[in-house]
Write a protein that holds these residues in place. Sequence first.
Motif, short mmCIF file in Angstrom:
data_model
loop_
_atom_site.label_atom_id
_atom_site.label_comp_id
_atom_site.label_asym_id
_atom_site.label_seq_id
_atom_site.Cartn_x
_atom_site.Cartn_y
_atom_site.Cartn_z
N MET A 4 -13.59 -19.70 -73.46
CA MET A 4 -14.92 -20.35 -73.42
C MET A 4 -15.20 -21.77 -73.36
SD MET A 4 -17.84 -18.93 -72.26
CE MET A 4 -19.27 -19.63 -71.72
N PRO A 5 -15.48 -22.40 -72.45
CA PRO A 5 -15.65 -23.82 -72.42
C PRO A 5 -17.26 -24.04 -73.05
CG PRO A 5 -16.19 -23.03 -70.27
CD PRO A 5 -15.56 -21.75 -70.92
N VAL A 9 -20.62 -20.21 -67.79
CA VAL A 9 -19.78 -20.00 -66.72
C VAL A 9 -20.35 -18.69 -65.91
CG1 VAL A 9 -17.15 -18.84 -66.77
CG2 VAL A 9 -17.70 -20.42 -68.30
N ASP A 10 -19.88 -18.93 -64.63
CA ASP A 10 -20.23 -17.82 -63.53
C ASP A 10 -18.76 -17.03 -63.25
OD1 ASP A 10 -23.03 -18.73 -63.42
OD2 ASP A 10 -22.57 -19.90 -61.77
N LEU A 11 -18.98 -15.90 -63.33
CA LEU A 11 -17.87 -15.02 -62.88
C LEU A 11 -18.26 -14.06 -61.87
CD1 LEU A 11 -16.81 -13.43 -66.62
CD2 LEU A 11 -15.92 -15.32 -65.01
N HIS A 12 -17.27 -14.23 -60.77
CA HIS A 12 -17.46 -13.43 -59.42
C HIS A 12 -16.66 -12.18 -59.28
CE1 HIS A 12 -20.24 -16.48 -58.09
NE2 HIS A 12 -19.45 -17.46 -58.67
N ALA A 13 -16.71 -11.21 -59.10
CA ALA A 13 -15.95 -9.93 -58.75
C ALA A 13 -14.92 -10.30 -57.71
CB ALA A 13 -16.86 -8.75 -58.53
N ILE A 14 -13.65 -9.79 -58.07
CA ILE A 14 -12.82 -9.87 -57.08
C ILE A 14 -12.38 -8.56 -56.65
CG2 ILE A 14 -10.26 -10.64 -56.68
CD1 ILE A 14 -10.63 -12.90 -58.74
#
Length: 73
Positions: A4-5, A9-14
């Motif tokens: 974690m920076p 943080v935004d995470l997007h489904a792949i």
Amino acid sequence: MFNMPANDVDLHAIWKAKAPVLYTVTYHGNGHSAGDAPASSQHAAGDTVTVSGKNTLVRDGYEFVGWHTDPAS
């Protein structure tokens, strides 16, 4: 997993497409006296399936008129 920076943080489904479930269409000669039924084929649900002709099937004393799911038809 990631480190974690010091910021949001935004995470997007792949997504990866699943392989379709295939179902088999099998032709049976239903009392044929010679020849071969068309080869079986596999199709996914919802596919448009073109029904094969009689191939080389022969039944003495009968004329081929088509295919049916009920062998008594």
